[in-house]
Motif scaffolding. Structure first.
Motif, mmCIF file in Angstrom:
data_model
loop_
_atom_site.group_PDB
_atom_site.id
_atom_site.type_symbol
_atom_site.label_atom_id
_atom_site.label_comp_id
_atom_site.label_asym_id
_atom_site.label_seq_id
_atom_site.Cartn_x
_atom_site.Cartn_y
_atom_site.Cartn_z
ATOM 1 N N GLY A 8 0.772 -1.236 0.000
ATOM 2 C CA GLY A 8 0.000 0.000 0.000
ATOM 3 C C GLY A 8 0.802 1.283 0.000
ATOM 4 O O GLY A 8 0.262 2.353 0.284
ATOM 5 N N TYR A 9 2.082 1.218 -0.342
ATOM 6 C CA TYR A 9 2.902 2.431 -0.374
ATOM 7 C C TYR A 9 2.784 3.173 -1.701
ATOM 8 O O TYR A 9 2.991 4.375 -1.745
ATOM 9 N N ILE A 10 2.518 2.435 -2.776
ATOM 10 C CA ILE A 10 2.381 3.056 -4.092
ATOM 11 C C ILE A 10 1.168 2.476 -4.809
ATOM 12 O O ILE A 10 0.668 1.415 -4.435
ATOM 13 N N GLU A 11 0.730 3.198 -5.827
ATOM 14 C CA GLU A 11 -0.231 2.678 -6.795
ATOM 15 C C GLU A 11 0.514 2.568 -8.119
ATOM 16 O O GLU A 11 1.282 3.468 -8.470
ATOM 17 N N TRP A 12 0.278 1.462 -8.848
ATOM 18 C CA TRP A 12 1.045 1.232 -10.071
ATOM 19 C C TRP A 12 0.272 0.321 -11.004
ATOM 20 O O TRP A 12 -0.323 -0.655 -10.570
ATOM 21 N N ARG A 13 0.254 0.675 -12.279
ATOM 22 C CA ARG A 13 -0.309 -0.192 -13.319
ATOM 23 C C ARG A 13 0.844 -0.718 -14.159
ATOM 24 O O ARG A 13 1.330 -0.037 -15.054
ATOM 25 N N PRO A 14 1.315 -1.936 -13.832
ATOM 26 C CA PRO A 14 2.458 -2.496 -14.568
ATOM 27 C C PRO A 14 2.164 -2.610 -16.046
ATOM 28 O O PRO A 14 1.018 -2.797 -16.410
ATOM 29 N N PRO A 15 3.111 -2.506 -16.890
ATOM 30 C CA PRO A 15 4.538 -2.319 -16.677
ATOM 31 C C PRO A 15 4.977 -0.863 -16.822
ATOM 32 O O PRO A 15 6.160 -0.580 -16.914
ATOM 33 N N TYR A 16 4.054 0.069 -16.851
ATOM 34 C CA TYR A 16 4.374 1.472 -17.148
ATOM 35 C C TYR A 16 4.824 2.208 -15.893
ATOM 36 O O TYR A 16 4.070 2.371 -14.945
ATOM 37 N N LEU A 17 6.077 2.694 -15.896
ATOM 38 C CA LEU A 17 6.618 3.385 -14.740
ATOM 39 C C LEU A 17 5.980 4.751 -14.524
ATOM 40 O O LEU A 17 5.938 5.243 -13.397
ATOM 41 N N ASP A 18 5.484 5.372 -15.588
ATOM 42 C CA ASP A 18 4.891 6.700 -15.422
ATOM 43 C C ASP A 18 3.524 6.653 -14.742
ATOM 44 O O ASP A 18 2.958 7.690 -14.415
ATOM 45 N N THR A 19 2.997 5.456 -14.478
ATOM 46 C CA THR A 19 1.721 5.340 -13.767
ATOM 47 C C THR A 19 1.908 5.187 -12.260
ATOM 48 O O THR A 19 0.938 5.084 -11.520
ATOM 49 N N ILE A 20 3.160 5.186 -11.787
ATOM 50 C CA ILE A 20 3.423 5.032 -10.357
ATOM 51 C C ILE A 20 3.005 6.301 -9.627
ATOM 52 O O ILE A 20 3.327 7.415 -10.040
ATOM 53 N N ARG A 21 2.279 6.111 -8.540
ATOM 54 C CA ARG A 21 1.904 7.224 -7.658
ATOM 55 C C ARG A 21 2.276 6.839 -6.236
ATOM 56 O O ARG A 21 1.822 5.822 -5.718
ATOM 57 N N VAL A 22 3.128 7.638 -5.598
ATOM 58 C CA VAL A 22 3.565 7.350 -4.233
ATOM 59 C C VAL A 22 2.477 7.821 -3.273
ATOM 60 O O VAL A 22 2.111 8.993 -3.259
ATOM 61 N N LYS A 23 1.958 6.885 -2.473
ATOM 62 C CA LYS A 23 0.924 7.212 -1.499
ATOM 63 C C LYS A 23 1.531 7.559 -0.142
ATOM 64 O O LYS A 23 1.059 8.453 0.544
ATOM 65 N N GLU A 24 2.580 6.838 0.253
ATOM 66 C CA GLU A 24 3.304 7.090 1.490
ATOM 67 C C GLU A 24 4.785 7.042 1.177
ATOM 68 O O GLU A 24 5.263 6.073 0.609
ATOM 69 N N ALA A 25 5.511 8.082 1.568
ATOM 70 C CA ALA A 25 6.921 8.169 1.213
ATOM 71 C C ALA A 25 7.848 7.652 2.307
ATOM 72 O O ALA A 25 9.053 7.660 2.138
ATOM 73 N N TRP A 26 7.311 7.203 3.438
ATOM 74 C CA TRP A 26 8.138 6.746 4.551
ATOM 75 C C TRP A 26 7.712 5.360 4.980
ATOM 76 O O TRP A 26 6.550 4.995 4.878
ATOM 77 N N ASP A 27 8.633 4.599 5.527
ATOM 78 C CA ASP A 27 8.355 3.275 6.074
ATOM 79 C C ASP A 27 7.556 3.445 7.361
ATOM 80 O O ASP A 27 8.080 3.900 8.363
#
Length: 93
Positions: free
Chosen positions: A51-70
């Motif tokens: 749950g740290y990112i949202e991503w539609r593989p295989p496209y890197l430009d679809t990555i959205r960071v939801k939480e930037a810290w552990d």
């Protein structure tokens, strides 16, 4: 808790997005991580499942960071501060 690969990948994605206003391309991500793309993809899938990112593989430009810290690392530090009560200072130090 994130493993080392996932933690580094999350920081790289967050910092790159902040400074360049876009997600890195495959070539840049391989260079910054020092790993091959299949290993990076495993890390991305792990971050997505946790749950740290949202991503539609295989496209890197679809990555959205939801939480930037552990989140587990932060909770551990906060717990250590809470566990120490006022008397502990006088009895242990």
């Amino acid at each position: 808790m994130l493993d080392d690969l996932e933690r580094k990948l999350l920081r790289v994605l967050s910092n790159y997005r902040h400074s360049h206003r876009s997600m890195p391309i495959e070539k840049d991500l391989v260079r910054m991580m020092g790993r091959k793309m299949p290993v990076i993809n495993r890390g991305l899938l792990g971050l997505e499942q946790k749950g740290y990112i949202e991503w539609r593989p295989p496209y890197l430009d679809t990555i959205r960071v939801k939480e930037a810290w552990d989140r587990d690392g932060i909770q551990k530090e906060q717990k250590q501060k809470i566990d120490m009560d006022n008397n502990a200072y006088f009895t242990q130090y």
